[in-house]
Design a protein around this motif. Sequence first.
Motif, mmCIF file in Angstrom:
data_model
loop_
_atom_site.group_PDB
_atom_site.id
_atom_site.type_symbol
_atom_site.label_atom_id
_atom_site.label_comp_id
_atom_site.label_asym_id
_atom_site.label_seq_id
_atom_site.Cartn_x
_atom_site.Cartn_y
_atom_site.Cartn_z
ATOM 1 N N MET A 159 -8.264 -9.056 11.885
ATOM 2 C CA MET A 159 -6.951 -9.708 11.935
ATOM 3 C C MET A 159 -6.286 -9.836 10.564
ATOM 4 N N ASP A 160 -7.069 -9.695 9.495
ATOM 5 C CA ASP A 160 -6.526 -9.795 8.137
ATOM 6 C C ASP A 160 -7.539 -9.164 7.187
ATOM 7 N N CYS A 161 -7.098 -8.891 5.959
ATOM 8 C CA CYS A 161 -8.071 -8.396 4.986
ATOM 9 C C CYS A 161 -8.699 -9.588 4.264
ATOM 10 N N GLY A 162 -9.890 -9.371 3.742
ATOM 11 C CA GLY A 162 -10.632 -10.435 3.080
ATOM 12 C C GLY A 162 -10.333 -10.528 1.593
ATOM 13 N N PRO A 163 -10.997 -11.471 0.881
ATOM 14 C CA PRO A 163 -10.707 -11.739 -0.534
ATOM 15 C C PRO A 163 -10.909 -10.546 -1.476
ATOM 16 N N GLU A 164 -11.920 -9.739 -1.232
ATOM 17 C CA GLU A 164 -12.144 -8.576 -2.113
ATOM 18 C C GLU A 164 -11.021 -7.556 -1.962
ATOM 19 N N VAL A 176 -5.864 3.228 -1.088
ATOM 20 C CA VAL A 176 -6.562 1.937 -1.177
ATOM 21 C C VAL A 176 -6.702 1.349 0.229
ATOM 22 N N LEU A 177 -7.939 1.196 0.651
ATOM 23 C CA LEU A 177 -8.224 0.646 1.990
ATOM 24 C C LEU A 177 -8.957 -0.680 1.854
ATOM 25 N N PRO A 178 -8.809 -1.561 2.845
ATOM 26 C CA PRO A 178 -9.551 -2.830 2.777
ATOM 27 C C PRO A 178 -11.055 -2.607 2.836
ATOM 28 N N ILE A 179 -11.786 -3.482 2.139
ATOM 29 C CA ILE A 179 -13.253 -3.370 2.116
ATOM 30 C C ILE A 179 -13.922 -4.589 2.763
ATOM 31 N N ASP A 180 -13.115 -5.626 3.035
ATOM 32 C CA ASP A 180 -13.631 -6.782 3.786
ATOM 33 C C ASP A 180 -12.522 -7.337 4.677
ATOM 34 N N PHE A 181 -12.919 -8.078 5.690
ATOM 35 C CA PHE A 181 -11.985 -8.444 6.759
ATOM 36 C C PHE A 181 -12.201 -9.866 7.266
ATOM 37 N N VAL A 182 -11.121 -10.411 7.840
ATOM 38 C CA VAL A 182 -11.207 -11.663 8.589
ATOM 39 C C VAL A 182 -11.049 -11.257 10.053
ATOM 40 N N CYS A 183 -12.025 -11.592 10.874
ATOM 41 C CA CYS A 183 -12.039 -11.162 12.274
ATOM 42 C C CYS A 183 -11.972 -12.358 13.216
ATOM 43 N N MET A 232 4.205 10.991 2.850
ATOM 44 C CA MET A 232 4.517 10.211 1.640
ATOM 45 C C MET A 232 3.633 10.603 0.447
ATOM 46 N N ILE A 233 2.525 11.265 0.714
ATOM 47 C CA ILE A 233 1.587 11.614 -0.365
ATOM 48 C C ILE A 233 2.268 12.432 -1.470
ATOM 49 N N ASP A 234 3.247 13.250 -1.093
ATOM 50 C CA ASP A 234 3.963 14.064 -2.081
ATOM 51 C C ASP A 234 4.836 13.232 -3.014
ATOM 52 N N LYS A 235 5.082 11.974 -2.652
ATOM 53 C CA LYS A 235 6.065 11.183 -3.388
ATOM 54 C C LYS A 235 5.498 9.977 -4.146
ATOM 55 N N VAL A 236 4.202 9.726 -4.008
ATOM 56 C CA VAL A 236 3.642 8.488 -4.569
ATOM 57 C C VAL A 236 2.382 8.732 -5.409
ATOM 58 N N ASP A 237 2.004 7.700 -6.182
ATOM 59 C CA ASP A 237 0.757 7.742 -6.964
ATOM 60 C C ASP A 237 -0.382 7.076 -6.206
ATOM 61 N N CYS A 238 -0.032 6.046 -5.422
ATOM 62 C CA CYS A 238 -1.072 5.383 -4.617
ATOM 63 C C CYS A 238 -0.458 4.774 -3.361
ATOM 64 N N ILE A 239 -1.299 4.624 -2.357
ATOM 65 C CA ILE A 239 -0.889 4.040 -1.074
ATOM 66 C C ILE A 239 -1.919 2.984 -0.689
ATOM 67 N N ILE A 240 -1.435 1.762 -0.441
ATOM 68 C CA ILE A 240 -2.306 0.714 0.103
ATOM 69 C C ILE A 240 -2.151 0.770 1.623
ATOM 70 N N ILE A 241 -3.253 0.952 2.316
ATOM 71 C CA ILE A 241 -3.207 0.955 3.779
ATOM 72 C C ILE A 241 -3.891 -0.320 4.263
ATOM 73 N N GLY A 242 -3.131 -1.160 4.952
ATOM 74 C CA GLY A 242 -3.686 -2.418 5.464
ATOM 75 C C GLY A 242 -3.278 -2.614 6.900
ATOM 76 N N GLY A 243 -3.440 -3.826 7.388
ATOM 77 C CA GLY A 243 -3.053 -4.122 8.771
ATOM 78 C C GLY A 243 -3.861 -3.307 9.765
ATOM 79 N N GLY A 244 -3.326 -3.184 10.970
ATOM 80 C CA GLY A 244 -4.034 -2.497 12.055
ATOM 81 C C GLY A 244 -4.348 -1.040 11.758
ATOM 82 N N MET A 245 -3.442 -0.364 11.009
ATOM 83 C CA MET A 245 -3.628 1.053 10.723
ATOM 84 C C MET A 245 -4.907 1.332 9.934
#
Length: 199
Positions: free
Chosen positions: A94-99, A61-68, A7-20
């Motif tokens: 289990m989830d990303c945090g506020p930041e 864009v990757l998460p920088i804080d988490f709910v565990c 997908m990198i060839d087709k987008v400007d940014c990618i948010i990666i969240g969840g388990g991945m």
Amino acid sequence: IQLIKNMIDKVDCIIIGGGMAFTFIKVLHGIDIANSLFDEEGAKIVPEIMEKAKAKGVDIVLPIDFVCSSKFGEDGEIKAADLKTGIPAGFMGMDCGPESNALNAATIAKSKTIIWNGPMGVFEMKAFETGTKLMMDKIVEVTKAGAVTVIGGGDTATACKKYNTEDKVTHCSTGGGASLELLEGKVLPGVAALDDAPA
């Protein structure tokens, strides 16, 4: 993870969240992710993905804080963590945090076309739905402002149903992974048959 590379060839940014996200975080930051999801095979191509994204000017864009939680359920002990602390031993993200949620919202706000596939956390459980719910709210908001928003099926379509937003986005596909494969440029047998059919 292979899909992200394509997908990198087709987008400007990618948010990666969840388990991945935890595979990326472990590889890139070397932090302990404890019992969080880790994709052994996918981990091998993470450096290559980041290199390709950098070369193409694509923001990852990757998460920088988490709910565990100490267990996969709502009855475990819940703790907050970040990139400095890592995930506590015996816990799983289990989830990303506020930041992270603020980072995601800012990324969505500057986007004109959004394809969303995959929740930000275990949204089926109330304690871990915040990341997904806030992302959904933001996507509804930018849709109203004129952005084109496509929900790519599977769990994300389920989230649309849960938050009653199916008619508040441009399109909610029930295709799941197939919709992403189509975007990726793969030939889908059903679509190919329709393309070849006489008019």
